[in-house]
Design a protein around this motif. Structure first.
Motif, PDB file in Angstrom:
ATOM      1  N   ASN A 108       0.808  -1.230   0.000  1.00 43.91           N
ATOM      2  CA  ASN A 108       0.000   0.000   0.000  1.00 43.91           C
ATOM      3  C   ASN A 108       0.842   1.281   0.000  1.00 43.91           C
ATOM      4  OD1 ASN A 108      -2.379  -1.587   0.161  1.00 43.91           O
ATOM      5  ND2 ASN A 108      -2.099  -1.741   2.390  1.00 43.91           N
ATOM      6  N   GLN A 109       2.141   1.157  -0.098  1.00 44.67           N
ATOM      7  CA  GLN A 109       3.076   2.287  -0.188  1.00 44.67           C
ATOM      8  C   GLN A 109       2.594   3.510   0.599  1.00 44.67           C
ATOM      9  OE1 GLN A 109       6.119   1.830  -1.561  1.00 44.67           O
ATOM     10  NE2 GLN A 109       6.524   3.748  -0.505  1.00 44.67           N
TER      11      GLN A 109
ATOM     12  N   ASP B 268      13.775  -6.587   7.225  1.00 47.29           N
ATOM     13  CA  ASP B 268      13.447  -8.002   7.056  1.00 47.29           C
ATOM     14  C   ASP B 268      11.939  -8.126   7.248  1.00 47.29           C
ATOM     15  OD1 ASP B 268      13.073 -10.693   7.057  1.00 47.29           O
ATOM     16  OD2 ASP B 268      14.416 -11.120   8.747  1.00 47.29           O
ATOM     17  N   PRO B 269      11.184  -8.337   6.156  1.00 43.71           N
ATOM     18  CA  PRO B 269       9.725  -8.361   6.291  1.00 43.71           C
ATOM     19  C   PRO B 269       9.203  -9.578   7.040  1.00 43.71           C
ATOM     20  CG  PRO B 269      10.366  -8.944   4.069  1.00 43.71           C
ATOM     21  CD  PRO B 269      11.620  -8.513   4.770  1.00 43.71           C
ATOM     22  N   GLY B 270       9.977 -10.655   7.053  1.00 43.41           N
ATOM     23  CA  GLY B 270       9.481 -11.873   7.684  1.00 43.41           C
ATOM     24  C   GLY B 270       8.403 -12.520   6.823  1.00 43.41           C
TER      25      GLY B 270
ATOM     26  N   GLY C   2       0.358  -5.030   6.176  1.00 43.69           N
ATOM     27  CA  GLY C   2       0.284  -5.792   4.929  1.00 43.69           C
ATOM     28  C   GLY C   2       0.473  -7.284   5.110  1.00 43.69           C
ATOM     29  N   GLY C   3       0.401  -7.761   6.352  1.00 42.37           N
ATOM     30  CA  GLY C   3       0.480  -9.199   6.580  1.00 42.37           C
ATOM     31  C   GLY C   3       1.840  -9.703   7.019  1.00 42.37           C
ATOM     32  N   HIS C   4       2.734  -8.781   7.407  1.00 47.55           N
ATOM     33  CA  HIS C   4       4.067  -9.182   7.891  1.00 47.55           C
ATOM     34  C   HIS C   4       4.210  -8.758   9.362  1.00 47.55           C
ATOM     35  CE1 HIS C   4       5.692 -10.083   3.819  1.00 47.55           C
ATOM     36  NE2 HIS C   4       4.846  -9.130   3.440  1.00 47.55           N
TER      37      HIS C   4
ATOM     38  N   LEU D  52       7.533   2.451   8.065  1.00 46.52           N
ATOM     39  CA  LEU D  52       7.782   1.318   7.167  1.00 46.52           C
ATOM     40  C   LEU D  52       7.460  -0.012   7.845  1.00 46.52           C
ATOM     41  CD1 LEU D  52      11.135   2.522   5.563  1.00 46.52           C
ATOM     42  CD2 LEU D  52       8.958   2.205   4.360  1.00 46.52           C
ATOM     43  N   VAL D  53       7.904  -0.156   9.084  1.00 46.77           N
ATOM     44  CA  VAL D  53       7.627  -1.400   9.815  1.00 46.77           C
ATOM     45  C   VAL D  53       6.124  -1.557  10.044  1.00 46.77           C
ATOM     46  CG1 VAL D  53       7.985  -2.632  11.990  1.00 46.77           C
ATOM     47  CG2 VAL D  53       9.891  -1.431  10.913  1.00 46.77           C
ATOM     48  N   ALA D  54       5.443  -0.454  10.366  1.00 47.10           N
ATOM     49  CA  ALA D  54       3.993  -0.503  10.580  1.00 47.10           C
ATOM     50  C   ALA D  54       3.270  -0.892   9.291  1.00 47.10           C
ATOM     51  CB  ALA D  54       3.494   0.847  11.086  1.00 47.10           C
ATOM     52  N   ALA D  55       3.724  -0.365   8.154  1.00 52.55           N
ATOM     53  CA  ALA D  55       3.095  -0.681   6.874  1.00 52.55           C
ATOM     54  C   ALA D  55       3.263  -2.157   6.529  1.00 52.55           C
ATOM     55  CB  ALA D  55       3.692   0.192   5.773  1.00 52.55           C
ATOM     56  N   LEU D  56       4.433  -2.697   6.816  1.00 51.55           N
ATOM     57  CA  LEU D  56       4.643  -4.130   6.578  1.00 51.55           C
ATOM     58  C   LEU D  56       3.729  -4.962   7.476  1.00 51.55           C
ATOM     59  CD1 LEU D  56       8.532  -4.244   6.228  1.00 51.55           C
ATOM     60  CD2 LEU D  56       6.864  -4.840   4.455  1.00 51.55           C
ATOM     61  N   GLY D  57       3.578  -4.527   8.724  1.00 49.78           N
ATOM     62  CA  GLY D  57       2.684  -5.241   9.634  1.00 49.78           C
ATOM     63  C   GLY D  57       1.251  -5.218   9.144  1.00 49.78           C
TER      64      GLY D  57
END
Length: 214
Positions: free
Chosen positions: A131-132, A190-192, A162-164, A155-160
């Motif tokens: 979702n950039q 590291d998106p995990g 988005g399912g990471h 950035l970390v919140a956006a990855l979270g």
């Protein structure tokens, strides 16, 4: 007899001299000059120990100079935080004035700007963020430190989102180009693994069907 009288006079004088005359605090006023940027000037006044402790005068000129010496590093950090990475500070103490005067001079130098913001994975390849999101830091902005940290958090919140959920920061590299007066920021994340919700089970309902609360 003359000797005894001499010692008696010394004892009386010592008793009458107040402690303030023995330990005279150095009252002073501080001024920071050279910061034309009002935001920088306000921040310097706020973090300066010379300014905030004016109502707590030091015990001597030496102590006053130590206070000023400590201020130089604190003021430099404040200037860097706003993007003035070449800022230099010096001070002068005038003890002939009443009260004493401490003048801190700042040469802010050029305001640095962000040249690039790069987001990569552990392999060094560009990392796509779901979702950039709109990031606090972008090219062309003043090279301030707060947005650098805020962007990492975003950035970390956006990855979270988005399912990471186990995304984490592996590295944050900030490089300054003293010639171009720019900052380059690289985030290594590291998106995990991608995680999914399992089946939803609802128990304990007595009057409603599960479909009614799903």
């Amino acid at each position: 007899m003359g000797v005894r009288r001499f010692f008696l006079i010394i004892a009386v004088v010592t008793t009458l001299v107040p402690d303030a005359a023995v330990r005279a605090d150095v009252n002073y006023r501080a001024e920071i000059t050279g910061a034309e940027d009002s935001g920088l000037a306000d921040l310097l006044d706020k973090v300066s120990e010379l300014k905030t402790l004016e109502d707590k005068p030091p015990a001597s000129e030496e102590a006053l100079r130590r206070r000023a010496d400590r201020d130089l590093g604190r003021l430099a950090d404040a200037a860097h935080s706003l993007g003035y990475w070449d800022a230099e500070f010096s001070y002068e103490v005038d003890t002939e004035a009443e009260p004493a005067k401490v003048t801190v001079k700042v040469e802010p130098g050029s305001l640095y700007h962000v040249a690039s913001v790069r987001v990569q994975g552990p392999d060094g390849q560009p990392l796509s963020i779901p979702n950039q999101p709109k990031l606090p830091l972008k090219p062309g902005d003043p090279a301030r430190t707060a947005p650098v940290v805020a962007t990492e958090t975003a950035l970390v919140a956006a990855l979270g989102d988005g399912g990471h959920p186990f995304a984490k920061v592996e590295d944050r590299r900030v490089e300054l180009d003293k010639t171009a007066k720019t900052m380059e920021v690289t985030y290594t994340l590291d998106p995990g693994p991608v995680e999914h919700f399992g089946p939803l089970a609802i128990t304990g309902l007595e009057r409603l069907e599960p479909a009614a609360v799903r």
